[in-house]
Design a protein around this motif. Structure first.
Motif, PDB file in Angstrom:
ATOM      1  N   ARG A 169     -32.282  16.483   3.818  1.00 28.76           N
ATOM      2  CA  ARG A 169     -31.380  15.558   4.519  1.00 28.76           C
ATOM      3  C   ARG A 169     -30.989  16.167   5.861  1.00 28.76           C
ATOM      4  NH1 ARG A 169     -26.606  12.651   1.407  1.00 28.76           N
ATOM      5  NH2 ARG A 169     -28.477  11.560   0.676  1.00 28.76           N
ATOM      6  N   ASP A 170     -31.230  15.425   6.917  1.00 31.75           N
ATOM      7  CA  ASP A 170     -30.852  15.859   8.268  1.00 31.75           C
ATOM      8  C   ASP A 170     -29.336  15.744   8.400  1.00 31.75           C
ATOM      9  OD1 ASP A 170     -30.460  16.321  10.941  1.00 31.75           O
ATOM     10  OD2 ASP A 170     -32.010  14.940  11.633  1.00 31.75           O
ATOM     11  N   MET A 174     -30.250  21.208   8.154  1.00 30.48           N
ATOM     12  CA  MET A 174     -30.598  20.268   7.087  1.00 30.48           C
ATOM     13  C   MET A 174     -30.176  20.842   5.744  1.00 30.48           C
ATOM     14  SD  MET A 174     -34.743  20.801   6.915  1.00 30.48           S
ATOM     15  CE  MET A 174     -35.457  22.180   5.983  1.00 30.48           C
ATOM     16  N   ASP A 175     -29.859  19.938   4.807  1.00 26.73           N
ATOM     17  CA  ASP A 175     -29.644  20.309   3.410  1.00 26.73           C
ATOM     18  C   ASP A 175     -30.986  20.239   2.703  1.00 26.73           C
ATOM     19  OD1 ASP A 175     -26.947  20.809   3.464  1.00 26.73           O
ATOM     20  OD2 ASP A 175     -26.364  18.744   3.016  1.00 26.73           O
ATOM     21  N   ILE A 178     -36.298  17.998  -1.281  1.00 23.71           N
ATOM     22  CA  ILE A 178     -35.551  16.828  -0.805  1.00 23.71           C
ATOM     23  C   ILE A 178     -34.686  17.293   0.361  1.00 23.71           C
ATOM     24  CG2 ILE A 178     -33.887  15.038  -1.407  1.00 23.71           C
ATOM     25  CD1 ILE A 178     -34.845  15.220  -4.270  1.00 23.71           C
ATOM     26  N   ASP A 214     -33.703  10.079   2.547  1.00 27.37           N
ATOM     27  CA  ASP A 214     -33.960  11.513   2.542  1.00 27.37           C
ATOM     28  C   ASP A 214     -35.454  11.777   2.629  1.00 27.37           C
ATOM     29  OD1 ASP A 214     -31.274  12.052   2.302  1.00 27.37           O
ATOM     30  OD2 ASP A 214     -31.329  12.143   0.117  1.00 27.37           O
ATOM     31  N   THR A 230     -36.415   5.703   0.735  1.00 28.49           N
ATOM     32  CA  THR A 230     -35.253   6.585   0.656  1.00 28.49           C
ATOM     33  C   THR A 230     -34.931   7.155   2.029  1.00 28.49           C
ATOM     34  OG1 THR A 230     -34.357   8.562  -0.416  1.00 28.49           O
ATOM     35  CG2 THR A 230     -36.709   8.570   0.100  1.00 28.49           C
TER      36      THR A 230
END
Length: 610
Positions: free
Chosen positions: A356-357, A336-337, A354, A256, A254
């Protein structure tokens, strides 16, 4: 040395037994009839110290003359008692009973077992012990192929085998698991055993050199059940391995980052994307506190946030998600999220993050917003320099014509003056629009001058009291930062008047070498805390968003600032935007900043993992 006594009348079977025993290295064989026990009638050491006593039963028609196990035990208390022939097999007390056919190998195997008696193990007990050992070994090795090979070798040791095959049913087809022994071409059907394994899970095929005695048959029956159980265990193991492999493949492919922690904050797993994003190998972070992936102030506060959640159950991010900042191995930070979920496994709480950049997304948003501001500035300048100059020129001309008509006492002089006044108003309005499109010009006083004009314009347009106060350095220095701060002040002022019905608004700007802070305070109606969140839910589950607050949050993120909105219902609201000047690492690029200052969170403060 081993001593054997053969108790039997003369017969071919007795001669066969004696020959088999005589071939054993170091053996001594005494032969006698059932009427002379112990042999030679002396009860001496040679007789009573026999390793085994082999009694040969007469044919079925002469069962009355069968040897007595009880009588032999009285004469030979420590010897193994073996009965050859079917007539004595039903009597208790024998250590082993053997059929007369294929006798020699069977007898040798039987006599190889330790002698029976107090504290000693007979053939049946030995086979039961082997089953227990196989169970323990199978559980230890989880029914691997090596374990099945051990089973086959054990069968070769305890059974008269030429060949052994274990097969397993897979998808309706029998698949060979393990094979041992020589190839068998034409074997007598009576000496080939097909033993079902479990519930049609497979077959145990035994190619025998002679028939099995009852204890061996019982051993094979128990072994087939054991194999069935381990086939099932093997299937469960392979299913778990496949499931684990699929899960790992998903986690490691993945894009993420996926990080799991326990209730103490210790990292339990760290996938390949997390290694790439944070710059750590999994081995470097396992069992370490997840706060190592956070910049200050979250790093110092994280453990308290987890403890507070576990105590009160109050969630900040679990099940919701938010934008935060992370800290890489090199010390740089990035936006990030983060979405966090919680699950309970075996009584343990596990939190999964989790990540995400969004560095590239933020860079693109910044470019888009900068392009929009440049276009807005261009339009404003064109309006000021083009339309504004044209209206100014037209106003001068109309003013001159109006004066001429007035001197001539012309009937249209008054109407011409009205036209002149309207042109002046249009010119002033156009210049006001131009200043709104280009609010912050350093040569015209920068952010300070723009906010002063904003306050004055608010008083004139909205009829409220609006003050502006500035402390510290004269300028912000960064035109982009100044523009975004102005737009945040503009939106806050508009919200205070339109939604808060405020009559008093105070704008405060403080600029220092380390920090710039903008604060807009009003005396309006205020609001409940839940109304300031950028994202919330209607009762029917649909998303609702405050566009103005979203835009202010977005602008704060773009310049790396925090936006804090506080209000008390009936007492007004305070909007505070704070930007701490942070230096960037040499080769970091957008969004990678050192920990000199607080990272942008663009929402109310709180721990990233809560």
């Amino acid at each position: 040395m081993a001593t054997y006594h053969v108790i039997a009348p003369p017969s071919a079977v007795r001669d066969q037994v004696v020959r088999a025993l005589a071939r054993r290295p170091g053996s001594t064989v005494f032969v006698g009839s059932p009427d002379a026990m112990p042999l030679n009638g002396t009860g001496g050491k040679e007789e009573t110290a026999a390793a085994a006593v082999i009694a040969i039963a007469p044919p079925p028609g002469e069962a009355a003359h069968a040897p007595s196990a009880a009588r032999l035990r009285a004469s030979y208390p420590h010897a193994r008692l073996v009965c050859v022939g079917a007539a004595a097999s039903t009597e208790e007390g024998w250590d082993a009973t053997l059929p007369p056919e294929a006798l020699e190998e069977d007898l040798v195997d039987t006599l190889t077992d330790p002698p029976a008696g107090p504290g000693r193990t007979g053939p049946q007990e030995r086979l039961q012990g082997l089953l227990l050992e196989l169970v323990q070994d199978g559980l230890r090795r989880l029914a691997s192929d090596d374990w099945f090979r051990t089973v086959v070798h054990t069968l070769q040791d305890v059974l008269p085998l030429r060949r052994c095959v274990i097969t397993r049913r897979d998808g309706g087809q029998q698949q060979r698991v393990v094979t041992a022994g020589e190839e068998v071409a034409d074997e007598k059907p009576a000496l080939v055993h097909h033993v079902p394994i479990g519930d049609e899970a497979g077959v145990l095929m035994l190619y025998l050199t002679q028939s099995l005695h009852p204890s061996q048959e019982q051993f094979v029956d128990h072994l087939s059940r054991l194999l069935g159980g381990f086939f099932e265990l093997r299937g469960v193991k392979r299913t778990l391995e496949l499931t684990d492999a699929k899960a790992r493949a998903i986690l490691n492919t993945t894009v993420d980052a996926i990080v799991t922690i326990d209730a103490a904050g210790a990292i339990q797993s760290f996938n390949a994307a997390a290694e790439r994003i944070f710059g750590y190998d999994e081995s470097e972070v396992l069992q370490r506190n997840v706060k190592m992936l956070m910049p200050e102030p979250y790093q110092a506060e994280h453990d308290d946030y987890i403890e507070n959640y576990l105590t009160t159950g109050k969630k900040r991010i679990i099940g919701i998600g938010r934008e935060v900042h992370g800290r890489r191995n090199d010390g740089s930070t990035f936006p990030m999220d983060l979405a966090v979920s919680e699950v309970e496994l075996d009584g343990r709480r596990i939190f999964t993050g989790i990540i995400r950049d969004i560095t590239e997304r933020r860079a693109l948003e910044r470019e888009v917003l900068q392009a929009s501001d440049r276009e807005r500035r261009r339009i404003g300048q064109d309006m000021h320099d083009g339309l504004g100059q044209m209206l100014t020129g037209l106003g001068l001309i109309s003013q001159s014509v109006a004066k001429s008509l007035a001197r001539e006492d012309h009937a249209q002089a008054e109407q011409m003056q009205e036209i002149t006044d309207l042109i002046k108003e249009a010119d002033a309005y156009a210049r006001g629009l131009a200043r709104g499109l280009v609010p912050v010009e350093l040569e015209m006083g920068g952010l300070t001058g723009a906010l002063q004009r904003l306050a004055a314009q608010a008083e004139r347009l909205f009829g409220i009291d609006c003050s502006f106060e500035h402390t510290g350095e004269a300028t912000v220095g960064d035109a982009d930062v100044a523009t975004h701060l102005y737009r945040i002040a503009q939106e806050s002022l508009s919200n205070a008047v339109r939604h808060g019905k405020a009559s008093q608004v105070d704008i405060l700007l403080r600029v220092s070498p380390r920090q710039v802070r903008l604060r807009v305070r009003d005396n309006g109606r205020g609001f409940a805390e839940e109304r300031v969140t950028p994202v919330a839910l209607h009762e029917d589950g649909e998303m609702k968003r405050g566009m103005g607050i979203r835009i202010m949050n977005h602008r704060a993120r773009i310049i790396g600032a925090t936006l804090d909105i506080q209000g008390v219902e009936g007492e007004g609201a305070v909007v505070t935007c704070t930007r701490t000047h942070r230096r960037r690492s040499a080769a970091s690029g957008y969004g990678k900043e050192t920990d000199e200052g607080r990272p942008s969170d663009a929402s109310s403060p709180g721990c990233p993992m809560q």
